[in-house]
Design a protein around this motif. Structure first.
Motif, PDB file in Angstrom:
ATOM      1  N   TYR A 230      32.117  40.996  30.857  1.00  0.00           N
ATOM      2  CA  TYR A 230      32.679  41.956  29.919  1.00  0.00           C
ATOM      3  C   TYR A 230      31.646  42.223  28.834  1.00  0.00           C
ATOM      4  N   ILE A 231      31.220  43.470  28.746  1.00  0.00           N
ATOM      5  CA  ILE A 231      30.203  43.853  27.774  1.00  0.00           C
ATOM      6  C   ILE A 231      30.668  45.107  27.055  1.00  0.00           C
ATOM      7  N   SER A 232      30.604  45.109  25.728  1.00  0.00           N
ATOM      8  CA  SER A 232      30.931  46.303  24.955  1.00  0.00           C
ATOM      9  C   SER A 232      29.703  46.752  24.173  1.00  0.00           C
ATOM     10  N   GLU A 233      29.436  48.050  24.277  1.00  0.00           N
ATOM     11  CA  GLU A 233      28.268  48.620  23.619  1.00  0.00           C
ATOM     12  C   GLU A 233      28.493  50.119  23.430  1.00  0.00           C
ATOM     13  N   ASN A 234      28.229  50.585  22.216  1.00  0.00           N
ATOM     14  CA  ASN A 234      28.316  52.015  21.923  1.00  0.00           C
ATOM     15  C   ASN A 234      29.668  52.620  22.312  1.00  0.00           C
ATOM     16  N   ASN A 235      30.753  51.977  21.891  1.00  0.00           N
ATOM     17  CA  ASN A 235      32.117  52.472  22.107  1.00  0.00           C
ATOM     18  C   ASN A 235      32.601  52.368  23.548  1.00  0.00           C
ATOM     19  N   ILE A 236      31.804  51.750  24.426  1.00  0.00           N
ATOM     20  CA  ILE A 236      32.175  51.637  25.839  1.00  0.00           C
ATOM     21  C   ILE A 236      32.231  50.165  26.232  1.00  0.00           C
ATOM     22  N   ALA A 237      33.339  49.756  26.836  1.00  0.00           N
ATOM     23  CA  ALA A 237      33.464  48.402  27.376  1.00  0.00           C
ATOM     24  C   ALA A 237      33.302  48.473  28.891  1.00  0.00           C
ATOM     25  N   THR A 238      32.477  47.605  29.431  1.00  0.00           N
ATOM     26  CA  THR A 238      32.262  47.548  30.878  1.00  0.00           C
ATOM     27  C   THR A 238      32.798  46.228  31.418  1.00  0.00           C
ATOM     28  N   ILE A 239      33.674  46.346  32.409  1.00  0.00           N
ATOM     29  CA  ILE A 239      34.211  45.181  33.112  1.00  0.00           C
ATOM     30  C   ILE A 239      33.582  45.159  34.494  1.00  0.00           C
ATOM     31  N   LYS A 240      32.762  44.146  34.756  1.00  0.00           N
ATOM     32  CA  LYS A 240      32.116  44.017  36.069  1.00  0.00           C
ATOM     33  C   LYS A 240      32.750  42.871  36.844  1.00  0.00           C
ATOM     34  N   LEU A 241      33.337  43.183  37.975  1.00  0.00           N
ATOM     35  CA  LEU A 241      33.849  42.127  38.839  1.00  0.00           C
ATOM     36  C   LEU A 241      32.648  41.332  39.329  1.00  0.00           C
ATOM     37  N   ASN A 242      32.719  40.016  39.176  1.00  0.00           N
ATOM     38  CA  ASN A 242      31.495  39.221  39.330  1.00  0.00           C
ATOM     39  C   ASN A 242      31.658  38.077  40.335  1.00  0.00           C
ATOM     40  N   ARG A 243      32.066  38.427  41.550  1.00  0.00           N
ATOM     41  CA  ARG A 243      32.054  37.481  42.664  1.00  0.00           C
ATOM     42  C   ARG A 243      31.313  38.150  43.833  1.00  0.00           C
ATOM     43  N   PRO A 244      30.051  38.484  43.636  1.00  0.00           N
ATOM     44  CA  PRO A 244      29.334  39.306  44.627  1.00  0.00           C
ATOM     45  C   PRO A 244      29.258  38.678  46.012  1.00  0.00           C
ATOM     46  N   LYS A 245      29.176  37.355  46.100  1.00  0.00           N
ATOM     47  CA  LYS A 245      29.090  36.719  47.422  1.00  0.00           C
ATOM     48  C   LYS A 245      30.394  36.870  48.198  1.00  0.00           C
ATOM     49  N   ALA A 246      31.504  37.054  47.476  1.00  0.00           N
ATOM     50  CA  ALA A 246      32.811  37.266  48.104  1.00  0.00           C
ATOM     51  C   ALA A 246      33.202  38.743  48.033  1.00  0.00           C
ATOM     52  N   TYR A 247      32.217  39.609  47.823  1.00  0.00           N
ATOM     53  CA  TYR A 247      32.450  41.056  47.703  1.00  0.00           C
ATOM     54  C   TYR A 247      33.488  41.365  46.625  1.00  0.00           C
ATOM     55  N   ASN A 248      33.431  40.550  45.577  1.00  0.00           N
ATOM     56  CA  ASN A 248      34.287  40.733  44.404  1.00  0.00           C
ATOM     57  C   ASN A 248      35.778  40.704  44.739  1.00  0.00           C
ATOM     58  N   ALA A 249      36.128  39.896  45.730  1.00  0.00           N
ATOM     59  CA  ALA A 249      37.541  39.751  46.097  1.00  0.00           C
ATOM     60  C   ALA A 249      38.321  39.116  44.951  1.00  0.00           C
ATOM     61  N   PHE A 250      39.571  39.539  44.814  1.00  0.00           N
ATOM     62  CA  PHE A 250      40.430  39.041  43.736  1.00  0.00           C
ATOM     63  C   PHE A 250      40.817  37.580  43.942  1.00  0.00           C
ATOM     64  N   THR A 251      40.876  36.871  42.829  1.00  0.00           N
ATOM     65  CA  THR A 251      41.473  35.545  42.773  1.00  0.00           C
ATOM     66  C   THR A 251      42.465  35.551  41.619  1.00  0.00           C
ATOM     67  N   THR A 252      43.250  34.500  41.501  1.00  0.00           N
ATOM     68  CA  THR A 252      44.191  34.402  40.383  1.00  0.00           C
ATOM     69  C   THR A 252      43.466  34.544  39.057  1.00  0.00           C
ATOM     70  N   GLU A 253      42.336  33.865  38.941  1.00  0.00           N
ATOM     71  CA  GLU A 253      41.576  33.900  37.691  1.00  0.00           C
ATOM     72  C   GLU A 253      41.051  35.298  37.404  1.00  0.00           C
ATOM     73  N   MET A 254      40.595  36.019  38.424  1.00  0.00           N
ATOM     74  CA  MET A 254      40.070  37.362  38.205  1.00  0.00           C
ATOM     75  C   MET A 254      41.168  38.310  37.739  1.00  0.00           C
ATOM     76  N   ASN A 255      42.336  38.242  38.355  1.00  0.00           N
ATOM     77  CA  ASN A 255      43.452  39.074  37.901  1.00  0.00           C
ATOM     78  C   ASN A 255      43.740  38.839  36.418  1.00  0.00           C
ATOM     79  N   LYS A 256      43.786  37.568  36.040  1.00  0.00           N
ATOM     80  CA  LYS A 256      44.085  37.221  34.650  1.00  0.00           C
ATOM     81  C   LYS A 256      42.982  37.699  33.707  1.00  0.00           C
ATOM     82  N   GLU A 257      41.743  37.546  34.134  1.00  0.00           N
ATOM     83  CA  GLU A 257      40.633  37.915  33.258  1.00  0.00           C
ATOM     84  C   GLU A 257      40.528  39.430  33.082  1.00  0.00           C
TER      85      GLU A 257
END
Length: 261
Positions: free
Chosen positions: A11-38
């Motif tokens: 999660y990065i915010s800069e210049n009025n824009i927040a970017t949320i990057k799903l960050n499980r690239p080895k699992a093709y960013n598949a959802f987990t309980t923790e990812m849903n919550k985050e």
């Protein structure tokens, strides 16, 4: 630039824009309980931050999101409770989010990953992007708002075809169907996503929130009720600083500088 610590997203915010990057690239960013919550937490944090006027959701690596990580599903799973506890809070946070959400779909969006992209206000895609309704492949119905959003974007007949037949939709096909806002060459991806995000973030934020809310409500309201809500929305937007700035800019023959207030 401000960043917050998460385990499965960046999660990065800069210049009025927040970017949320799903960050499980080895699992093709598949959802987990923790990812849903985050994701839900990050969205709520951005909604409360007046400095944030736009959110971009994208994926690290080759995929946008491959849907649910099926390692957490077995024959004992209560799928209704699974959705209520994990996915519904996330999807409601997106639907109720009062600022523009852009899905920068950098690769495959499958299953609930496609649902996530559909829930966004705008979808930027690459030619190689693939939208896949993978639910039927495992004997399930599309979930996470999929069957709500898709018919509203492409119509009932095409939505049923996509949901049942499961044929991958490319970035170019998504544009033709109305699923995508813009197709961007991967060589210019970061630059063009940034340009689009900047342009959306510069818009009058409160007017956008009213458009999003009342256009969604209008999909299932009697016409007379909608007209009254439209009048109320216009009254609210007419009282904003951005409206006054828009009038001044028009009179002075210049581009408006909106502040989201």
């Amino acid at each position: 630039m401000v960043s917050e610590d998460y385990q499965t997203i960046q999660y990065i915010s800069e210049n009025n824009i927040a970017t949320i990057k799903l960050n499980r690239p080895k699992a093709y960013n598949a959802f987990t309980t923790e990812m849903n919550k985050e994701i839900t937490h990050a969205l709520k944090s951005a909604a409360k931050n007046d400095a944030i006027r736009c959110v971009v959701i994208t994926g690290n690596g080759k995929a946008f999101c491959a849907g649910e990580d099926l390692g957490g599903v077995d024959e004992n799973t209560n799928h209704a409770e699974f959705l209520r506890k994990r996915y519904h809070p996330m999807m409601k946070a997106i639907k109720e989010f009062p600022k523009p959400i852009i899905a920068a779909v950098n690769g495959t969006a499958a299953g609930a990953g496609m649902s996530l992209a559909l829930a966004a206000d705008f979808r930027l895609v690459q030619p190689k992007t693939k939208f896949i309704s993978a639910f039927m492949n495992i004997g399930l119905v599309p979930d996470s708002g999929f069957m709500y959003a898709l018919p509203r974007l492409v119509g009932y007949a095409k939505a049923l075809e996509i949901a049942v037949l499961g044929k991958p939709i490319t970035g170019e096909e998504a544009l033709q169907l109305g699923l995508a806002t813009e197709v961007i060459d991967p060589h210019n991806w970061d630059e063009k996503v940034q340009q689009f995000s900047n342009s959306v973030a510069a818009m009058p934020t409160k007017a956008f929130a009213l458009i999003k809310r009342y256009m969604q409500d209008g999909m299932h309201q009697p016409y007379e009720d909608f007209l009254e809500n439209e009048a109320q929305a216009q009254r609210i937007s007419g009282m904003t600083d951005d409206h006054q700035e828009g009038l001044r800019a028009f009179q002075e023959k210049r581009n408006p500088e909106f502040t989201g207030k």
